[in-house]
Design an enzyme around this catalytic site. Structure first.
Site, PDB file in Angstrom:
ATOM      1  N   TRP A 128       0.857  -1.181   0.000  1.00 23.06           N
ATOM      2  CA  TRP A 128       0.000   0.000   0.000  1.00 23.06           C
ATOM      3  C   TRP A 128       0.899   1.239   0.000  1.00 23.06           C
ATOM      4  O   TRP A 128       1.820   1.341   0.817  1.00 23.06           O
ATOM      5  CB  TRP A 128      -0.889  -0.044   1.232  1.00 23.06           C
ATOM      6  N   ASP A 209      -1.242  -5.692   9.325  1.00 20.44           N
ATOM      7  CA  ASP A 209      -2.242  -4.748   8.828  1.00 20.44           C
ATOM      8  C   ASP A 209      -3.426  -5.573   8.339  1.00 20.44           C
ATOM      9  O   ASP A 209      -3.353  -6.231   7.295  1.00 20.44           O
ATOM     10  CB  ASP A 209      -1.646  -3.912   7.699  1.00 20.44           C
ATOM     11  N   LYS A 244     -13.758  -1.007   5.471  1.00 20.34           N
ATOM     12  CA  LYS A 244     -14.176  -1.795   4.317  1.00 20.34           C
ATOM     13  C   LYS A 244     -15.237  -2.812   4.676  1.00 20.34           C
ATOM     14  O   LYS A 244     -16.273  -2.908   4.010  1.00 20.34           O
ATOM     15  CB  LYS A 244     -12.974  -2.517   3.699  1.00 20.34           C
TER      16      LYS A 244
END
Length: 396
Positions: A128, A209, A244
């Protein structure tokens, strides 16, 4: 003062949003910004979220401060979803609410810098784009290593093993818990076992993460690598996002969990997390966490949320299957998980896909598979083939 500043480049994904909306072609496809979209192309508010907001509207009687730790009931109710109902390490675990997963990463980075300023952060690439800047802003050195070969669409596992084997005691390893962003390529469970063994042997600290739990293979399977690692290591950090899997993007809902060696160290970590949060954002925003807490406190709302999340997961994997079936060269996409896949292409090719074909994706070749419809697969494949991204000449 400010004339000493240098201008920074505009965010490329924000520019991509504007370009897509300005494009008046009817067949355009948005594979850019990483948000879930339904069959109508919308990013909807989940039904469970609406029910929770209605409940809060009717019952919430105060907007007083919660404190730098945020909504601790929210933090506690997430734990069995992430770590299982009876984790062996539960007494060594502490959590704090953060402004999204990004806030959790930044708070974790500052905690590491406070505890061990000499620690290096090992980061597999591609990753990311905000990972390295977050650790850099916390004054932590980042050591990058090659994680995946985009041409072959395979993990470069020898590179991973070499990087971890050469790391020093106390160094931190950033790991995507599931649904890797940007590639969609996750480790196999056998690879996770080898990584776990190396973390233990080298006395490394995993920083996991976990931003897409439930959008790969379901809540339980997506959490399996994280649980396996935490069962084995002495210390770990977990940055969690509800943006999300609860569709709460703009509410910025996250949590940082820290697992320490013992209860005393857990207490030290907790006090430092609160102190660091206090000087960063003072108190985290309440509304999103209150929504998640309300959902998880209600059996009915929880069941509704789980059903909706399963629908989302099936839709994303269905899009993957449709695109993989449209061209033999893209068969790998059906084996990947999460919102993203990352094709090997130049920026010039990505620009040509937008300009000539109305196929919008990041300049890096990252595609958000949740942005397409199954019927878009043929158009996407035709565009990729026209720009020389595919070797095969016939559709499957």
């Amino acid at each position: 003062m400010f004339d000493q500043l240098n201008s920074r480049p505009a965010d490329s994904l924000l520019a991509l949003i504007k370009a897509f909306h300005a494009d008046d072609r009817s067949g355009k496809v948005d594979l850019g910004v990483g948000v879930y979209r339904d069959i109508m192309g919308r990013t909807p508010v989940m039904r469970a979220v609406k029910a929770a907001e209605q409940f809060l509207l009717e019952t919430q009687d105060s907007k007083k401060y919660l404190g730098p730790e945020g909504d601790l009931q929210f933090v506690r109710l997430l734990q069995p979803i992430i770590f299982g109902k009876s984790p062996t390490f539960g007494h060594r675990l502490v959590g704090i609410q953060t402004p999204g997963g990004s806030g959790a990463l930044r708070l974790g980075a500052e905690l590491i810098q406070t505890a061990n300023p000499s620690a290096k952060v090992l980061l597999g690439t591609p990753s990311w784009p905000n990972h390295a800047p977050i650790f850099g802003a916390a004054r932590l050195p980042v050591k990058a290593y090659a994680f995946v070969d985009l041409t072959l669409q395979q993990v470069k596992f020898e590179s991973v093993i070499e990087a971890l084997s050469s790391a020093g005691e106390g160094d931190v390893v950033l790991l995507h818990g599931c649904c890797h962003n940007p590639t969609g390529i996750d480790f196999t469970m056998e690879q996770w076992r080898q990584i776990t063994a190396l973390l233990v042997a080298q006395k490394l600290v995993p920083f996991i993460d976990l931003a897409y739990q439930g959008l790969g293979d379901g809540l339980e399977r997506d959490a399996a690598p994280t649980r396996m690692i935490l069962d084995a290591v002495d210390e770990a950090l977990i940055a969690y996002s509800c943006d999300k899997n609860f569709g709460l993007y703009r509410e910025r809902v996250g949590a940082l969990y820290v697992m320490a060696r013992n209860v005393d160290d857990t207490g030290k970590a907790e006090s430092n997390m609160a102190a660091l949060a206090r000087v960063n954002w003072s108190m985290p925003p309440d509304h999103g966490a209150a929504i998640v807490r309300t959902i998880l406190e209600s059996d009915e709302m929880s069941a509704m949320w789980r059903a909706e999340l399963e629908e989302m997961c099936q839709r994303v994997n269905g899009n993957r299957a449709a695109l993989a079936a449209a061209a033999p060269d893209l068969a790998f996409i059906s084996q990947q998980r999460g919102l993203f896949s990352n094709l090997s292409m130049s920026k010039e090719t990505a620009v040509a896909l937008r300009a000539k074909h109305g196929i919008y994706m990041a300049d890096s070749g990252r595609m958000n598979l949740a942005g397409m419809q199954p019927d878009d697969a043929c158009a996407i494949v035709a565009a990729l083939r026209a720009e020389g991204c595919l070797k095969s000449s016939m559709s499957a």
